[in-house]
Write an enzyme that holds these catalytic residues in place. Sequence first.
Site, PDB file in Angstrom:
ATOM      1  N   SER A  23     -13.861  89.954  20.267  1.00 44.59           N
ATOM      2  CA  SER A  23     -14.422  89.476  21.430  1.00 44.59           C
ATOM      3  C   SER A  23     -13.552  88.543  22.404  1.00 44.59           C
ATOM      4  O   SER A  23     -13.470  88.790  23.399  1.00 44.59           O
ATOM      5  CB  SER A  23     -15.903  89.043  21.267  1.00 44.59           C
ATOM      6  OG  SER A  23     -16.817  89.938  20.997  1.00 44.59           O
ATOM      7  N   LYS A  72     -29.060  87.772  16.515  1.00 40.92           N
ATOM      8  CA  LYS A  72     -29.611  88.250  17.744  1.00 40.92           C
ATOM      9  C   LYS A  72     -31.121  88.070  18.080  1.00 40.92           C
ATOM     10  O   LYS A  72     -31.581  87.964  19.166  1.00 40.92           O
ATOM     11  CB  LYS A  72     -29.378  89.836  17.893  1.00 40.92           C
ATOM     12  CG  LYS A  72     -27.708  89.731  18.237  1.00 40.92           C
ATOM     13  CD  LYS A  72     -27.559  91.385  18.372  1.00 40.92           C
ATOM     14  CE  LYS A  72     -25.759  91.718  18.122  1.00 40.92           C
ATOM     15  NZ  LYS A  72     -25.426  92.907  18.167  1.00 40.92           N
ATOM     16  N   ASN A  93     -27.752  89.625  22.883  1.00 47.09           N
ATOM     17  CA  ASN A  93     -26.395  89.223  22.452  1.00 47.09           C
ATOM     18  C   ASN A  93     -25.841  88.584  23.593  1.00 47.09           C
ATOM     19  O   ASN A  93     -24.435  88.221  23.404  1.00 47.09           O
ATOM     20  CB  ASN A  93     -25.991  90.603  22.393  1.00 47.09           C
ATOM     21  CG  ASN A  93     -25.622  91.178  23.616  1.00 47.09           C
ATOM     22  OD1 ASN A  93     -26.116  91.242  24.556  1.00 47.09           O
ATOM     23  ND2 ASN A  93     -24.514  92.250  23.510  1.00 47.09           N
ATOM     24  N   GLY A 136     -32.845  98.944  11.776  1.00 43.81           N
ATOM     25  CA  GLY A 136     -32.281  97.565  11.810  1.00 43.81           C
ATOM     26  C   GLY A 136     -32.127  97.040  13.039  1.00 43.81           C
ATOM     27  O   GLY A 136     -32.485  97.525  13.978  1.00 43.81           O
ATOM     28  N   GLY A 137     -31.709  95.667  13.192  1.00 44.82           N
ATOM     29  CA  GLY A 137     -31.455  95.096  14.056  1.00 44.82           C
ATOM     30  C   GLY A 137     -30.564  95.635  15.026  1.00 44.82           C
ATOM     31  O   GLY A 137     -30.937  95.732  16.467  1.00 44.82           O
ATOM     32  N   ALA A 138     -29.469  96.366  14.763  1.00 39.25           N
ATOM     33  CA  ALA A 138     -28.686  97.272  15.537  1.00 39.25           C
ATOM     34  C   ALA A 138     -29.366  98.130  16.394  1.00 39.25           C
ATOM     35  O   ALA A 138     -28.976  98.377  17.534  1.00 39.25           O
ATOM     36  CB  ALA A 138     -27.512  97.496  14.748  1.00 39.25           C
ATOM     37  N   ARG A 159     -33.659 104.909   5.541  1.00 37.78           N
ATOM     38  CA  ARG A 159     -34.219 104.862   3.959  1.00 37.78           C
ATOM     39  C   ARG A 159     -35.372 104.277   3.735  1.00 37.78           C
ATOM     40  O   ARG A 159     -36.181 104.667   2.897  1.00 37.78           O
ATOM     41  CB  ARG A 159     -32.972 103.877   3.381  1.00 37.78           C
ATOM     42  CG  ARG A 159     -32.587 103.953   2.074  1.00 37.78           C
ATOM     43  CD  ARG A 159     -31.468 103.410   1.706  1.00 37.78           C
ATOM     44  NE  ARG A 159     -31.563 101.683   2.170  1.00 37.78           N
ATOM     45  CZ  ARG A 159     -30.411 101.006   1.793  1.00 37.78           C
ATOM     46  NH1 ARG A 159     -29.394 101.252   1.093  1.00 37.78           N
ATOM     47  NH2 ARG A 159     -30.594 100.061   2.476  1.00 37.78           N
ATOM     48  N   THR A 160     -35.679 103.216   4.645  1.00 38.32           N
ATOM     49  CA  THR A 160     -37.340 103.004   4.261  1.00 38.32           C
ATOM     50  C   THR A 160     -37.927 103.050   5.447  1.00 38.32           C
ATOM     51  O   THR A 160     -37.672 102.639   6.477  1.00 38.32           O
ATOM     52  CB  THR A 160     -37.134 100.866   4.301  1.00 38.32           C
ATOM     53  OG1 THR A 160     -35.970 100.700   3.309  1.00 38.32           O
ATOM     54  CG2 THR A 160     -38.318 100.449   3.929  1.00 38.32           C
ATOM     55  N   MET A 222     -21.879 103.565  15.313  1.00 39.13           N
ATOM     56  CA  MET A 222     -22.007 102.257  16.158  1.00 39.13           C
ATOM     57  C   MET A 222     -20.979 101.311  15.550  1.00 39.13           C
ATOM     58  O   MET A 222     -20.641 100.335  16.152  1.00 39.13           O
ATOM     59  CB  MET A 222     -23.308 101.422  16.240  1.00 39.13           C
ATOM     60  CG  MET A 222     -24.145 102.285  17.314  1.00 39.13           C
ATOM     61  SD  MET A 222     -25.821 102.170  17.223  1.00 39.13           S
ATOM     62  CE  MET A 222     -26.059 100.241  17.471  1.00 39.13           C
TER      63      MET A 222
HETATM   64  P1  ATR Z   1     -28.440  95.248  11.418  1.00 32.61           P
HETATM   65  O1  ATR Z   1     -28.613  94.208  12.086  1.00 32.61           O
HETATM   66  O2  ATR Z   1     -26.652  95.834  11.231  1.00 32.61           O
HETATM   67  O3  ATR Z   1     -29.241  96.519  11.909  1.00 32.61           O
HETATM   68  P2  ATR Z   1     -30.282  95.322   9.244  1.00 32.61           P
HETATM   69  O4  ATR Z   1     -31.232  94.733  10.251  1.00 32.61           O
HETATM   70  O5  ATR Z   1     -30.065  94.645   8.071  1.00 32.61           O
HETATM   71  O6  ATR Z   1     -28.798  95.019  10.031  1.00 32.61           O
HETATM   72  O7  ATR Z   1     -30.315  97.003   9.016  1.00 32.61           O
HETATM   73  C1  ATR Z   1     -29.433  97.635   8.281  1.00 32.61           C
HETATM   74  C2  ATR Z   1     -29.684  99.087   8.482  1.00 32.61           C
HETATM   75  O8  ATR Z   1     -28.976  99.764   7.794  1.00 32.61           O
HETATM   76  C3  ATR Z   1     -31.177  99.434   7.854  1.00 32.61           C
HETATM   77  O9  ATR Z   1     -31.943 100.453   8.412  1.00 32.61           O
HETATM   78  C4  ATR Z   1     -30.873  99.814   6.506  1.00 32.61           C
HETATM   79  O10 ATR Z   1     -31.688 100.636   5.997  1.00 32.61           O
HETATM   80  P3  ATR Z   1     -33.073 100.035   5.125  1.00 32.61           P
HETATM   81  O11 ATR Z   1     -33.818  99.650   6.354  1.00 32.61           O
HETATM   82  O12 ATR Z   1     -33.727 101.094   4.382  1.00 32.61           O
HETATM   83  O13 ATR Z   1     -32.616  98.991   4.233  1.00 32.61           O
HETATM   84  C5  ATR Z   1     -29.556 100.532   6.692  1.00 32.61           C
HETATM   85  N1  ATR Z   1     -28.684 100.647   5.456  1.00 32.61           N
HETATM   86  C6  ATR Z   1     -27.745  99.862   5.047  1.00 32.61           C
HETATM   87  N2  ATR Z   1     -27.205 100.364   4.055  1.00 32.61           N
HETATM   88  C7  ATR Z   1     -27.440 101.451   3.970  1.00 32.61           C
HETATM   89  C8  ATR Z   1     -27.152 102.480   2.955  1.00 32.61           C
HETATM   90  N3  ATR Z   1     -26.189 102.560   2.253  1.00 32.61           N
HETATM   91  N4  ATR Z   1     -27.679 103.855   3.276  1.00 32.61           N
HETATM   92  C9  ATR Z   1     -28.654 103.952   4.130  1.00 32.61           C
HETATM   93  N5  ATR Z   1     -29.026 103.300   4.974  1.00 32.61           N
HETATM   94  C10 ATR Z   1     -28.473 101.861   4.864  1.00 32.61           C
END
Ligand code: ATR
Length: 278
Positions: A23, A72, A93, A136-138, A159-160, A222
Site C-alpha cells: 500500500s 477491519k 478498510n 470470513g472477514g475478507a 469448510r465450517t 482475492m
Molecule cells: P479473513 O479475514 O482473511 O477472511 P478469517 O475471517 O479468519 O480471515 O476467515 C478465513 C476463511 O478462510 C474462513 O472461511 C476459513 O474457513 P473456516 O471458516 O472453515 O475456518 C477459510 N480457510 C482458511 N484456511 C482454509 C483451508 N485450508 N481450507 C479451506 N478454507 C480455509
Amino acid sequence: MNENADNNNRYAVVGNPISHSLSPRIHQTFAKQAGVSLSYKAIELPEDNFEISIQDLQQQGYRGLNVTVPFKQQAWHLCDRRSPRAEDSGAVNTIMFLQDGNIAGDNTDGVGLTRDLVKNNHALIKRRRVLVLGAGGAVRGVIPSLLALSPDNLTIANRTLEKAVQLAKDFIAIGDINTSTYEDLGREKFDLIINGTSAGLNHEIPPVPKEVLGINSICYDMMYSTDGSTAFVEWAQNLGASRAFDGLGMLVEQAAESFFVWHSIRVDTAEVIAELRS
Ligand code: ATR
C-alpha cells in the site's frame, strides 16, 4: 516533494503483520500521478487496544488510514459514522479523521474486487452464477458489492458451514445467498469462482470439487502475488479454467477508491498494476 506539505498530509495502513504491504508504494505512486504531496506509511499495531492505537494516530495528526487484517471489524465498531457500503459489509478498510474529531469509516474492498473483475478483466457478474469460497472477514467485506451487480445466483461455500449460514442471514436484507459445504457443491457449475479463504497463506487451496468448473468458468483469487500466480490460480489453470486471476488488481483498485475518498481524485490504476507486475 515539500516535506512540510507531507507532514500535513499524513496517511498510513495499519495491520498486523504489515511489513510486506504494497500500500505505501501504491499510494505514493498515485500521489505522484495526481500531483499531491503526502506521506503514507505502513504501521504495525499491537493486536490489543486497537482503539487506543487509532486515537493515538489521530492525535499525531494523521488524516486517514487504511485498515487491514486483523482489524477491519474492530475499525467498523470504533467509527462514529460509516458510509452505506461500510455499514452493510460490517468491516471498515478506510478511515478518515474529520475536522470535528469524529472518525468516519468506509469500505473500498468490494468495489475494488468488482472493478478488477468487471473493468480490468471483463468478467460478467450480472445474471451469472457466482461461487464464493470462504466465509470470513475478507468475504464479508465484498458481498454487498457482488450482490449489487445482480448475479443470477450467489453461493458461499465454507469448510465450517455455520459461518456461511450466519453470513447469509446477516445479508438477507440486501439479497439471497445460498450456502454449502465444499462436499455438497456436487456437480453444479459456476461462471465465476472467487477464492476468499485464507488457505493460500499456507499455500493450500480450499477443497472445492473440480466439477464446479465449466469450460467458460473464470476463477479469481482475492490473494495476490506480484507474478500473478497463487496456489488457487495454479489449481484453476491446471483444471483448464478459461481465465484465472490473482487479486493484485483488487488491491490496487481498493487503494484507488480510498485515494478518491481522501483526495477526491481518480487515478489511473492500469499503470500502477503494470508497474507492480514488472
Ligand atoms: P479473513 O479475514 O482473511 O477472511 P478469517 O475471517 O479468519 O480471515 O476467515 C478465513 C476463511 O478462510 C474462513 O472461511 C476459513 O474457513 P473456516 O471458516 O472453515 O475456518 C477459510 N480457510 C482458511 N484456511 C482454509 C483451508 N485450508 N481450507 C479451506 N478454507 C480455509
